[in-house]
Design an enzyme around this catalytic site. Structure first.
Site, PDB file in Angstrom:
ATOM      1  N   GLY A   1       0.821  -1.214   0.000  1.00  0.00           N
ATOM      2  CA  GLY A   1       0.000   0.000   0.000  1.00  0.00           C
ATOM      3  C   GLY A   1       0.852   1.259   0.000  1.00  0.00           C
TER       4      GLY A   1
ATOM      5  N   ASP B   1      -4.491 -12.704   2.278  1.00  0.00           N
ATOM      6  CA  ASP B   1      -5.469 -11.886   2.989  1.00  0.00           C
ATOM      7  C   ASP B   1      -5.349 -12.204   4.480  1.00  0.00           C
ATOM      8  OD1 ASP B   1      -7.892 -10.915   4.166  1.00  0.00           O
ATOM      9  OD2 ASP B   1      -8.728 -10.788   2.144  1.00  0.00           O
TER      10      ASP B   1
ATOM     11  N   TYR C   1     -14.904   0.885   9.625  1.00  0.00           N
ATOM     12  CA  TYR C   1     -13.491   1.267   9.766  1.00  0.00           C
ATOM     13  C   TYR C   1     -13.205   1.733  11.190  1.00  0.00           C
ATOM     14  CZ  TYR C   1      -9.092   3.706   8.597  1.00  0.00           C
ATOM     15  OH  TYR C   1      -7.777   4.133   8.536  1.00  0.00           O
TER      16      TYR C   1
ATOM     17  N   THR D   1      -6.143  -2.571  -2.195  1.00  0.00           N
ATOM     18  CA  THR D   1      -5.826  -1.194  -2.610  1.00  0.00           C
ATOM     19  C   THR D   1      -4.339  -1.030  -2.900  1.00  0.00           C
ATOM     20  OG1 THR D   1      -5.689  -0.629  -0.261  1.00  0.00           O
ATOM     21  CG2 THR D   1      -7.744  -0.078  -1.399  1.00  0.00           C
ATOM     22  N   GLY D   2      -3.528  -2.006  -2.502  1.00  0.00           N
ATOM     23  CA  GLY D   2      -2.096  -1.950  -2.784  1.00  0.00           C
ATOM     24  C   GLY D   2      -1.817  -2.347  -4.220  1.00  0.00           C
TER      25      GLY D   2
ATOM     26  N   LYS E   1     -13.686  -7.291   9.313  1.00  0.00           N
ATOM     27  CA  LYS E   1     -12.953  -8.546   9.544  1.00  0.00           C
ATOM     28  C   LYS E   1     -11.443  -8.317   9.455  1.00  0.00           C
ATOM     29  CE  LYS E   1     -16.126 -12.086   7.764  1.00  0.00           C
ATOM     30  NZ  LYS E   1     -16.341 -12.949   6.593  1.00  0.00           N
TER      31      LYS E   1
ATOM     32  N   LEU F   1      -0.298  -2.855   8.875  1.00  0.00           N
ATOM     33  CA  LEU F   1      -0.866  -1.710   8.145  1.00  0.00           C
ATOM     34  C   LEU F   1      -1.979  -2.164   7.208  1.00  0.00           C
ATOM     35  CD1 LEU F   1       1.956  -0.572   9.098  1.00  0.00           C
ATOM     36  CD2 LEU F   1       1.958   0.768   7.012  1.00  0.00           C
TER      37      LEU F   1
ATOM     38  N   ASP G   1       0.217  -8.984   1.560  1.00  0.00           N
ATOM     39  CA  ASP G   1      -0.811  -8.070   1.051  1.00  0.00           C
ATOM     40  C   ASP G   1      -1.793  -8.819   0.171  1.00  0.00           C
ATOM     41  OD1 ASP G   1      -2.065  -5.705  -0.383  1.00  0.00           O
ATOM     42  OD2 ASP G   1      -0.555  -4.674   0.813  1.00  0.00           O
TER      43      ASP G   1
END
Ligand code: NAD
Ligand code: UDP
Length: 346
Positions: free
Chosen positions: A33, A79, A168, A58-59, A114, A96, A54
Site C-alpha cells: 500500500g 489476505d 473502519y 488497494t495496494g 474482519k 498496516l 498483502d
C-alpha cells in the site's frame, strides 16, 4: 495456499530467521500500500530482511517494483483475514493492512471490519508464537467527530457505531482493544499509533482521499469537489515524516502504555487545501461543492505532546513542501512531465 510473488527462500531444515542469524526480520502486513511500501523501503535501508504480506485490494504490485529487486525483500499475496501461511518467523510485525480511504473501506464494510478484527488476531497470534514486537496502524478515526479539540490520546472519542464509517472506525477501535488485551494477557510488546491524515508519493490517483482527489482533479483541469461547505478541518502529515514516527515508536526502549498520536498539528479547512492545490498546480480548475458524507468529522487536529516528549518526534515537512512533492509525483505519474509550480516550497 498463498500465491507467492517472489518465492521465499527457505533452506531445508532451517527457519527463515535462521537463514541469516544476524539480521532482524520484519513483516509488513499491507506492505504493497501507500504507507506500507514506504515502510518496507525504510526497514530495508535500516538493515532488516523484510516480508510484505498483502491481498492487493488497494495496494499495487508496481509499488513494489524497486523493492522486489532487493534480495532481502519478499512479498506474499495473502489476505490477513485468513489463517496465515505456516512457518513465518519474525522479530517485528507491522500491521498496516486495511483499506484507508472512505470509498474503499465502505466498498465491502464487512470485510473491512474482519480485516481489522480477524486480521489483527491472526497477526497477534503470530507475534505471540514468535515472541515478536508488534505495531498497529490505528487511526484518528477512533476519535470520530470529536468534541475535544485538538485530540489528545486520553480522549475516548465520539464514534457512531452503526453508520457507513463504523466498519473502519469500530474495526480499528476493536483492534486497539485486542492489542492491549494481548499485551496485558501475554506480556506482548505492542506499539499502537493513531495516525492522522497522511499523504504523499504512491497514493493512487483513484484513492478517493482529499489530497489525491484535489491534485488529480487540478492536473486534469477538472473541478475540485469540495464536500459540504469545506469549512471542516484536517491536519495533513507528509508520509516521510510519518514513517520516521513509526520507526521511533517501534524502537522506543519501552512500550507506551497507550496508543500514540502521530500526525502534523497544522490544521487547514478543506477550502484552504483546495485553494492551495489550485495555486501549486497553476490550474484553471474551479471549486464545486458536493454533499457532505454521513458522519464526516467536522474538525481534526492531533495533540502530539506525547510523541514530542517521548519519541523526540515531530513532523518536519510543511504542507506547502509536501504538496509540491506530491504534485510532482502525480504529474509524473499522469503525464510523465514536470509542471512549473505556482508556489515554491517553504
Ligand atoms: P492503503 O489502502 O494504500 O494500504 C493498505 C494496504 O493494505 C493495501 O496494500 C491493501 O491492499 C492492504 N490490505 C487491505 N486489506 C487487507 C487484507 N485483508 N489482507 C492483506 N492486505 C490487506 O492505505 P494507507 O494509507 O497506506 O494506510 C495504511 C494503514 O494506515 C491502514 O491500516 C490505515 O488504516 C492506516 N491509516 C492510514 C492513514 C492515512 O492517512 N494514510 C490514516 C490513518 C490510518
Ligand atoms: N473531501 C472533499 N473532497 C474530496 C474528498 C474528500 O471535500 O474529493 C473531504 C471529506 O469530506 C473530509 C476531508 O475532505 O471532510 C478529508 O477526507 P478524506 O477522505 O481524505 O479523509 P477522512 O475523511 O478519512 O479524514
Amino acid at each position: 495456499m498463498s500465491k507467492l510473488i517472489k518465492v521465499l527462500k527457505l533452506e531445508s531444515g532451517s527457519s527463515q530467521r535462521g537463514a541469516n542469524q544476524n539480521r532482524s526480520r520484519a513483516l509488513v502486513a499491507g506492505g504493497a500500500g501507500f504507507l506500507g511500501s514506504h515502510l518496507c523501503e525504510r526497514l530495508l535501508r535500516d538493515g532488516y530482511d523484510v516480508v510484505a504480506l498483502d491481498n492487493f485490494h488497494t495496494g499495487k504490485r508496481y509499488n513494489l517494483n524497486a523493492l522486489l529487486r532487493n534480495p532481502r525483500f519478499t512479498c506474499i499475496e495473502h489476505d490477513i483475514v485468513n489463517a496465515l501461511p505456516l512457518g513465518l518467523q519474525f522479530d517485528e510485525i507491522y500491521n498496516l493492512a486495511c483499506p484507508a480511504s472512505p470509498p474503499h473501506y465502505q466498498e465491502d464494510p464487512i470485510h473491512t471490519f474482519k480485516t481489522s478484527v480477524l486480521g489483527s488476531l491472526n497477526l497477534l497470534e503470530l507475534a505471540r508464537q514468535n515472541n515478536a514486537k508488534i505495531f498497529q496502524a490505528s487511526t484518528s478515526e477512533v476519535y470520530g467527530d470529536p468534541f475535544v479539540h485538538p485530540q489528545p490520546e486520553s480522549y475516548f472519542g465520539n464514534v457512531n457505531t452503526h453508520g457507513p464509517r463504523s466498519c473502519y472506525d469500530e474495526g480499528k477501535r476493536s483492534a486497539e482493544t485486542l492489542f492491549f488485551d494481548y499485551s496485558r494477557t501475554y506480556g506482548l510488546d505492542i506499539r499502537v499509533a493513531r495516525i492522522f491524515n497522511t499523504y504523499g508519493r504512491r497514493m493512487q490517483p483513484d484513492d478517493g482521499r482529499v489530497v489525491s482527489n484535489f491534485i488529480v482533479q487540478a492536473l486534469r483541469g477538472q473541478d475540485l469537489t469540495v464536500y459540504g461547505s469545506g469549512m471542516q478541518t484536517r491536519s495533513f502529515c507528509y508520509a516521510d515524516d510519518l514513517i520516521e514516527g513509526f520507526v521511533r515508536l517501534m524502537n522506543a526502549p519501552s512500550a507506551p502504555a497507550h496508543p500514540v498520536n502521530l500526525g502534523n498539528p497544522g490544521e487547514f479547512t478543506i477550502m484552504e487545501l483546495a485553494t492551495l492545490v489550485i495555486s501549486y498546480t497553476n490550474s484553471r480548475s474551479k471549486i464545486v461543492h458536493r454533499p457532505l458524507p454521513v458522519d464526516d468529522p467536522r474538525q481534526r487536529k492531533p495533540d502530539i505532546s506525547f510523541a514530542r516528549a517521548n519519541l523526540g518526534w515531530e513532523p518536519k515537512i510543511s504542507l506547502s513542501q509536501g504538496l509540491a512533492q506530491t504534485v510532482d509525483y502525480f504529474d509524473t505519474l499522469l503525464y510523465g512531465s514536470k509542471l512549473v509550480k505556482g508556489a515554491a516550497a517553504s
